[in-house]
Design a protein around this motif. Structure first.
Motif, PDB file in Angstrom:
ATOM      1  N   PRO A 194       6.769 -46.994  15.712  1.00 18.84           N
ATOM      2  CA  PRO A 194       6.005 -45.747  15.818  1.00 18.84           C
ATOM      3  C   PRO A 194       5.301 -45.400  14.507  1.00 18.84           C
ATOM      4  CG  PRO A 194       8.252 -45.493  16.639  1.00 18.84           C
ATOM      5  CD  PRO A 194       8.208 -46.775  15.886  1.00 18.84           C
ATOM      6  N   GLY A 195       4.206 -44.694  14.657  1.00 14.01           N
ATOM      7  CA  GLY A 195       3.498 -44.186  13.490  1.00 14.01           C
ATOM      8  C   GLY A 195       3.838 -42.730  13.259  1.00 14.01           C
ATOM      9  N   LEU A 196       2.842 -41.868  13.344  1.00 10.51           N
ATOM     10  CA  LEU A 196       3.027 -40.443  13.080  1.00 10.51           C
ATOM     11  C   LEU A 196       3.460 -39.749  14.361  1.00 10.51           C
ATOM     12  CD1 LEU A 196      -0.301 -39.918  11.083  1.00 10.51           C
ATOM     13  CD2 LEU A 196       1.950 -40.622  10.188  1.00 10.51           C
ATOM     14  N   ILE A 197       4.741 -39.455  14.467  1.00 12.64           N
ATOM     15  CA  ILE A 197       5.297 -38.856  15.673  1.00 12.64           C
ATOM     16  C   ILE A 197       5.900 -37.495  15.316  1.00 12.64           C
ATOM     17  CG2 ILE A 197       6.857 -39.169  17.628  1.00 12.64           C
ATOM     18  CD1 ILE A 197       4.661 -41.315  17.411  1.00 12.64           C
TER      19      ILE A 197
ATOM     20  N   GLU B 130      -3.389 -33.158  10.188  1.00 14.68           N
ATOM     21  CA  GLU B 130      -4.710 -32.893   9.632  1.00 14.68           C
ATOM     22  C   GLU B 130      -5.363 -34.185   9.163  1.00 14.68           C
ATOM     23  OE1 GLU B 130      -8.150 -31.342   8.566  1.00 14.68           O
ATOM     24  OE2 GLU B 130      -6.575 -30.261   9.659  1.00 14.68           O
ATOM     25  N   ARG B 131      -4.594 -35.065   8.535  1.00 14.28           N
ATOM     26  CA  ARG B 131      -5.132 -36.355   8.090  1.00 14.28           C
ATOM     27  C   ARG B 131      -5.524 -37.216   9.290  1.00 14.28           C
ATOM     28  NH1 ARG B 131      -1.091 -38.995   3.927  1.00 14.28           N
ATOM     29  NH2 ARG B 131      -2.785 -40.529   3.820  1.00 14.28           N
ATOM     30  N   ALA B 132      -4.743 -37.117  10.376  1.00 12.99           N
ATOM     31  CA  ALA B 132      -5.089 -37.864  11.590  1.00 12.99           C
ATOM     32  C   ALA B 132      -6.425 -37.392  12.147  1.00 12.99           C
ATOM     33  CB  ALA B 132      -3.983 -37.707  12.633  1.00 12.99           C
ATOM     34  N   ARG B 133      -6.617 -36.077  12.159  1.00 11.26           N
ATOM     35  CA  ARG B 133      -7.881 -35.522  12.659  1.00 11.26           C
ATOM     36  C   ARG B 133      -9.056 -35.941  11.769  1.00 11.26           C
ATOM     37  NH1 ARG B 133      -4.359 -31.113  13.956  1.00 11.26           N
ATOM     38  NH2 ARG B 133      -4.686 -30.148  11.908  1.00 11.26           N
ATOM     39  N   SER B 134      -8.740 -36.260  10.505  1.00 11.04           N
ATOM     40  CA  SER B 134      -9.786 -36.637   9.557  1.00 11.04           C
ATOM     41  C   SER B 134     -10.017 -38.141   9.501  1.00 11.04           C
ATOM     42  CB  SER B 134      -9.418 -36.121   8.156  1.00 11.04           C
ATOM     43  OG  SER B 134      -9.318 -34.708   8.162  1.00 11.04           O
ATOM     44  N   GLY B 135      -9.311 -38.896  10.360  1.00 11.51           N
ATOM     45  CA  GLY B 135      -9.593 -40.326  10.445  1.00 11.51           C
ATOM     46  C   GLY B 135      -8.475 -41.253  10.019  1.00 11.51           C
ATOM     47  N   LEU B 136      -7.314 -40.744   9.642  1.00 12.70           N
ATOM     48  CA  LEU B 136      -6.210 -41.620   9.250  1.00 12.70           C
ATOM     49  C   LEU B 136      -5.802 -42.525  10.409  1.00 12.70           C
ATOM     50  CD1 LEU B 136      -4.072 -42.418   7.114  1.00 12.70           C
ATOM     51  CD2 LEU B 136      -2.609 -40.602   8.045  1.00 12.70           C
TER      52      LEU B 136
ATOM     53  N   LEU C 250      -6.855 -43.883  14.538  1.00 15.16           N
ATOM     54  CA  LEU C 250      -8.023 -44.020  15.414  1.00 15.16           C
ATOM     55  C   LEU C 250      -8.023 -42.940  16.488  1.00 15.16           C
ATOM     56  CD1 LEU C 250      -8.249 -47.903  15.827  1.00 15.16           C
ATOM     57  CD2 LEU C 250      -9.250 -46.426  14.075  1.00 15.16           C
ATOM     58  N   PHE C 251      -6.861 -42.658  17.071  1.00 12.38           N
ATOM     59  CA  PHE C 251      -6.714 -41.472  17.915  1.00 12.38           C
ATOM     60  C   PHE C 251      -6.514 -40.295  16.957  1.00 12.38           C
ATOM     61  CE2 PHE C 251      -4.610 -44.140  21.503  1.00 12.38           C
ATOM     62  CZ  PHE C 251      -5.859 -44.586  21.905  1.00 12.38           C
ATOM     63  N   PRO C 252      -7.348 -39.278  17.000  1.00 12.19           N
ATOM     64  CA  PRO C 252      -7.294 -38.223  15.974  1.00 12.19           C
ATOM     65  C   PRO C 252      -6.190 -37.195  16.209  1.00 12.19           C
ATOM     66  CG  PRO C 252      -9.058 -37.784  17.509  1.00 12.19           C
ATOM     67  CD  PRO C 252      -8.496 -39.113  17.904  1.00 12.19           C
ATOM     68  N   ARG C 253      -4.969 -37.664  16.328  1.00 10.67           N
ATOM     69  CA  ARG C 253      -3.830 -36.770  16.542  1.00 10.67           C
ATOM     70  C   ARG C 253      -2.546 -37.521  16.246  1.00 10.67           C
ATOM     71  NH1 ARG C 253      -1.060 -38.061  21.160  1.00 10.67           N
ATOM     72  NH2 ARG C 253      -2.102 -39.416  22.670  1.00 10.67           N
ATOM     73  N   VAL C 254      -1.452 -36.805  16.122  1.00 12.22           N
ATOM     74  CA  VAL C 254      -0.148 -37.435  15.999  1.00 12.22           C
ATOM     75  C   VAL C 254       0.421 -37.679  17.398  1.00 12.22           C
ATOM     76  CG1 VAL C 254       0.290 -36.396  13.753  1.00 12.22           C
ATOM     77  CG2 VAL C 254       1.074 -35.221  15.826  1.00 12.22           C
ATOM     78  N   GLY C 255       1.410 -38.550  17.497  1.00 13.70           N
ATOM     79  CA  GLY C 255       2.004 -38.877  18.784  1.00 13.70           C
ATOM     80  C   GLY C 255       3.211 -38.018  19.100  1.00 13.70           C
ATOM     81  N   THR C 256       3.767 -38.219  20.292  1.00 15.00           N
ATOM     82  CA  THR C 256       4.916 -37.433  20.744  1.00 15.00           C
ATOM     83  C   THR C 256       6.077 -38.352  21.123  1.00 15.00           C
ATOM     84  OG1 THR C 256       4.299 -37.470  23.093  1.00 15.00           O
ATOM     85  CG2 THR C 256       3.314 -35.737  21.718  1.00 15.00           C
TER      86      THR C 256
ATOM     87  N   ALA D 276       3.018 -48.541  17.919  1.00 19.21           N
ATOM     88  CA  ALA D 276       2.746 -47.316  18.685  1.00 19.21           C
ATOM     89  C   ALA D 276       2.325 -46.250  17.687  1.00 19.21           C
ATOM     90  CB  ALA D 276       3.989 -46.893  19.450  1.00 19.21           C
ATOM     91  N   ASP D 277       1.115 -46.404  17.161  1.00 19.33           N
ATOM     92  CA  ASP D 277       0.717 -45.606  15.999  1.00 19.33           C
ATOM     93  C   ASP D 277      -0.677 -45.020  16.093  1.00 19.33           C
ATOM     94  OD1 ASP D 277      -0.879 -47.828  15.695  1.00 19.33           O
ATOM     95  OD2 ASP D 277      -0.044 -48.465  13.769  1.00 19.33           O
ATOM     96  N   GLY D 278      -1.259 -45.023  17.292  1.00 16.41           N
ATOM     97  CA  GLY D 278      -2.591 -44.445  17.428  1.00 16.41           C
ATOM     98  C   GLY D 278      -3.658 -45.149  16.629  1.00 16.41           C
TER      99      GLY D 278
END
Length: 257
Positions: free
Chosen positions: A191-194, A208-214, A216-222, A248-250
């Motif tokens: 997993p990545g950012l969960i 916030e970093r995910a939304r800025s492009g960290l 590819l899917f601009p969000r964290v996972g669940t 599983a890291d978007g």
């Protein structure tokens, strides 16, 4: 999947609970492992029981205590029947984030003990038991290990955690090699950012970093998304596959220019 029985470690919350709920939805009976926090385990038991028709059992033990692995499996099987599936999810974070030069031996030992050593020896105990008896040809047997994107990518402020997850990833490959001839797959889910209780102190920053492009899917996972993935693996939805690390890291680790 009637007859499927899974032991999920670290199942009282987060990814482990997400996995247990998904397996219950798929008809698995589920043994829920957690620490001595029975309140959290009891709450998880209710949620998992409501999710499916299979039976649920609480098997509290510290995965780092390797001496209790065999007895824990025995308790799970006494309550639910022979295990078909092991999900090694329990994990430990660092004592504190910071400079690698300040990492304590205690934090190093705890990360390696829970994240790698416990996974190795619980998988060993499960495998020995599995290979010692005749398996039902209509059931699907597997080990699914939850490691981390940090098995590959360094987080400099959590060096000991990264080292433990890299070790766990190699444990997955080693067991895949041993069990390939038996037709039993071993998967490494990274997993990545969960969003979990472990990541709660920092997840908004990462969101916030995910939304800025960290990612590819601009969000964290669940946890539920990781649960769906592992539910599929444990149900045999990825045939003729073993020893694979599944990110599983978007898209976090996709190389980009």
């Amino acid at each position: 999947m009637k007859g499927q029985v899974a032991l999920v470690t670290g199942a009282s919350r987060g990814i482990g609970l997400g996995v247990a709920v998904e397996l219950a939805k798929r008809g698995f009976s589920v043994a829920l492992n957690g620490s001595k926090d029975l309140e959290s385990l009891n709450a998880a038991e209710r949620q998992v029981a409501n999710a499916g028709s299979g039976r649920v059992a609480l098997i509290p033990f510290d995965v780092a205590d390797t001496q209790c692995h065999e007895s824990a499996i025995e308790r799970a099987e006494a309550k639910l029947g022979p295990l078909t599936t092991l999900v090694n999810n329990a994990g430990a974070g660092v004592a504190s984030r910071g400079d690698i030069l300040d990492v304590s031996e205690e934090s190093w030992d705890r990360c390696l003990s829970v994240n790698a050593k416990a996974m190795f020896f619980l998988s060993q105990a499960f495998t020995k038991r599995l290979l010692a008896r005749k398996r039902n040809p209509i059931l699907f047997y597997s080990i699914v290990n939850v490691t981390s994107a940090n098995a590959v990518a360094v987080a400099a402020t959590r060096a000991e955690y990264c080292a433990s997850k890299a070790a766990a990833a190699m444990v997955s490959k080693a067991f895949a090699v041993r069990l390939g001839g038996e037709g039993i797959p071993v998967f490494d889910v990274q997993p990545g950012l969960i969003r979990t209780s472990m990541t709660e102190p920092v997840i908004e920053n990462y969101a916030e970093r995910a939304r800025s492009g960290l990612t590819l899917f601009p969000r964290v996972g669940t946890p539920e998304e990781i649960g769906q993935l592992i539910g599929g693996l444990a149900s045999g939805s990825l045939p003729y596959t073993t020893g694979q690390a599944i990110s599983a890291d978007g898209g976090l680790l996709v190389s980009r220019f």
